[in-house]
Scaffold this motif. Structure first.
Motif, PDB file in Angstrom:
ATOM      1  N   ALA A 186       0.832  -1.205   0.000  1.00 31.42           N
ATOM      2  CA  ALA A 186       0.000   0.000   0.000  1.00 31.42           C
ATOM      3  C   ALA A 186       0.866   1.255   0.000  1.00 31.42           C
ATOM      4  CB  ALA A 186      -0.941   0.007   1.203  1.00 31.42           C
ATOM      5  N   GLU A 187       1.908   1.270   0.817  1.00 33.81           N
ATOM      6  CA  GLU A 187       2.788   2.443   0.904  1.00 33.81           C
ATOM      7  C   GLU A 187       3.481   2.711  -0.428  1.00 33.81           C
ATOM      8  OE1 GLU A 187       4.632   5.804   1.907  1.00 33.81           O
ATOM      9  OE2 GLU A 187       3.016   4.813   3.028  1.00 33.81           O
ATOM     10  N   ALA A 188       3.979   1.674  -1.071  1.00 30.56           N
ATOM     11  CA  ALA A 188       4.644   1.847  -2.371  1.00 30.56           C
ATOM     12  C   ALA A 188       3.659   2.378  -3.411  1.00 30.56           C
ATOM     13  CB  ALA A 188       5.250   0.527  -2.828  1.00 30.56           C
ATOM     14  N   ALA A 189       2.442   1.850  -3.417  1.00 34.10           N
ATOM     15  CA  ALA A 189       1.428   2.323  -4.360  1.00 34.10           C
ATOM     16  C   ALA A 189       1.012   3.759  -4.046  1.00 34.10           C
ATOM     17  CB  ALA A 189       0.213   1.399  -4.330  1.00 34.10           C
ATOM     18  N   ARG A 190       0.939   4.088  -2.775  1.00 30.90           N
ATOM     19  CA  ARG A 190       0.579   5.456  -2.366  1.00 30.90           C
ATOM     20  C   ARG A 190       1.622   6.456  -2.864  1.00 30.90           C
ATOM     21  NH1 ARG A 190       0.816   4.610   2.684  1.00 30.90           N
ATOM     22  NH2 ARG A 190      -1.135   3.472   2.785  1.00 30.90           N
ATOM     23  N   ARG A 191       2.911   6.120  -2.719  1.00 28.91           N
ATOM     24  CA  ARG A 191       3.979   6.999  -3.199  1.00 28.91           C
ATOM     25  C   ARG A 191       3.886   7.193  -4.711  1.00 28.91           C
ATOM     26  NH1 ARG A 191       7.218   3.908   0.271  1.00 28.91           N
ATOM     27  NH2 ARG A 191       8.077   2.801  -1.529  1.00 28.91           N
ATOM     28  N   ALA A 192       3.699   6.103  -5.445  1.00 31.66           N
ATOM     29  CA  ALA A 192       3.605   6.191  -6.906  1.00 31.66           C
ATOM     30  C   ALA A 192       2.384   7.013  -7.326  1.00 31.66           C
ATOM     31  CB  ALA A 192       3.542   4.797  -7.512  1.00 31.66           C
TER      32      ALA A 192
ATOM     33  N   SER B 169       0.140   5.836 -20.126  1.00 29.92           N
ATOM     34  CA  SER B 169       0.262   7.121 -19.422  1.00 29.92           C
ATOM     35  C   SER B 169      -0.291   8.233 -20.295  1.00 29.92           C
ATOM     36  CB  SER B 169       1.732   7.428 -19.107  1.00 29.92           C
ATOM     37  OG  SER B 169       2.229   6.534 -18.153  1.00 29.92           O
ATOM     38  N   THR B 170      -1.046   9.123 -19.656  1.00 30.36           N
ATOM     39  CA  THR B 170      -1.572  10.290 -20.349  1.00 30.36           C
ATOM     40  C   THR B 170      -1.264  11.532 -19.523  1.00 30.36           C
ATOM     41  OG1 THR B 170      -3.407   8.943 -21.181  1.00 30.36           O
ATOM     42  CG2 THR B 170      -3.606  11.342 -21.408  1.00 30.36           C
ATOM     43  N   PRO B 171      -0.334  12.381 -20.009  1.00 30.68           N
ATOM     44  CA  PRO B 171      -0.077  13.626 -19.287  1.00 30.68           C
ATOM     45  C   PRO B 171      -1.226  14.609 -19.532  1.00 30.68           C
ATOM     46  CG  PRO B 171       1.283  13.501 -21.264  1.00 30.68           C
ATOM     47  CD  PRO B 171       0.512  12.219 -21.174  1.00 30.68           C
ATOM     48  N   LYS B 172      -1.509  15.420 -18.543  1.00 34.89           N
ATOM     49  CA  LYS B 172      -2.598  16.397 -18.682  1.00 34.89           C
ATOM     50  C   LYS B 172      -2.366  17.233 -19.943  1.00 34.89           C
ATOM     51  CE  LYS B 172      -5.221  19.873 -16.340  1.00 34.89           C
ATOM     52  NZ  LYS B 172      -5.652  20.372 -15.061  1.00 34.89           N
TER      53      LYS B 172
ATOM     54  N   ALA C 219       0.089  12.056  -9.555  1.00 36.22           N
ATOM     55  CA  ALA C 219      -0.843  13.175  -9.392  1.00 36.22           C
ATOM     56  C   ALA C 219      -0.092  14.502  -9.452  1.00 36.22           C
ATOM     57  CB  ALA C 219      -1.606  13.046  -8.075  1.00 36.22           C
ATOM     58  N   ARG C 220       1.055  14.599  -8.791  1.00 35.09           N
ATOM     59  CA  ARG C 220       1.861  15.826  -8.830  1.00 35.09           C
ATOM     60  C   ARG C 220       2.322  16.145 -10.245  1.00 35.09           C
ATOM     61  NH1 ARG C 220       5.361  14.450  -3.599  1.00 35.09           N
ATOM     62  NH2 ARG C 220       3.902  15.225  -2.044  1.00 35.09           N
ATOM     63  N   ALA C 221       2.638  15.104 -11.020  1.00 33.55           N
ATOM     64  CA  ALA C 221       3.119  15.294 -12.391  1.00 33.55           C
ATOM     65  C   ALA C 221       1.967  15.508 -13.377  1.00 33.55           C
ATOM     66  CB  ALA C 221       3.950  14.084 -12.816  1.00 33.55           C
TER      67      ALA C 221
END
Length: 147
Positions: free
Chosen positions: A64-70, A108-111, A75-77
């Motif tokens: 869960a922690e590894a997935a949370r970091r990713a 992957s789709t960047p905004k 989201a930031r990117a």
């Protein structure tokens, strides 16, 4: 040549469809950022190994922690990720577990940008029954670009 519709070790049709539904639900949880609920699809002592990581991640909390970091980094990117699974094969094992193998494309789709394949992988799981559903006891993800 005609291939057999039911090969040795293959589950019944209902079980196969339940596995496909499990994967659809599991990947949508991850892609939607519901990492706590996604991690609950692993056993408490489950492992997630990938040839892109130096060591397996063991235990539901660590997964869960590894997935949370990713998820936070994406989201930031401003990147949306979608996992597309296909070519799913399932075989039954004597201990009541299932071995599942599939191809997984991570898109992957960047905004404001164009969607593209981030990685192509093979995903191999040991699934254990959990009522009417399944839990992942072991997952191994092999990225094609890393061999």
């Amino acid at each position: 040549m005609t291939l057999p519709l039911h090969r040795a070790g293959a589950p019944d049709t209902e079980t196969y469809h339940r596995v496909q539904h499990f994967y659809a639900h599991q990947m949508q949880l991850l892609d939607d950022g519901s990492v706590e609920r996604w991690s609950e699809t692993f056993t408490e002592d489950g492992t997630f190994a990938a040839n892109a990581h130096p060591e397996p991640t063991t235990g539901r909390g660590a997964i869960a922690e590894a997935a949370r970091r990713a998820s936070t980094e994406l989201a930031r990117a401003g990147v949306v990720r979608r996992h597309w699974l296909g070519m799913v094969t399932v075989s039954t094992q004597p201990a009541g577990t299932l071995l599942a193998r599939c191809y997984a494309l991570v898109i992957s789709t960047p905004k404001g940008g164009q969607a593209g394949v981030h990685v192509s992988t093979v995903c191999e799981d040991v699934l254990v029954p959990d009522g009417d559903d399944f839990l992942v006891r072991e997952r191994r993800v092999t990225r094609d670009d890393l061999g």
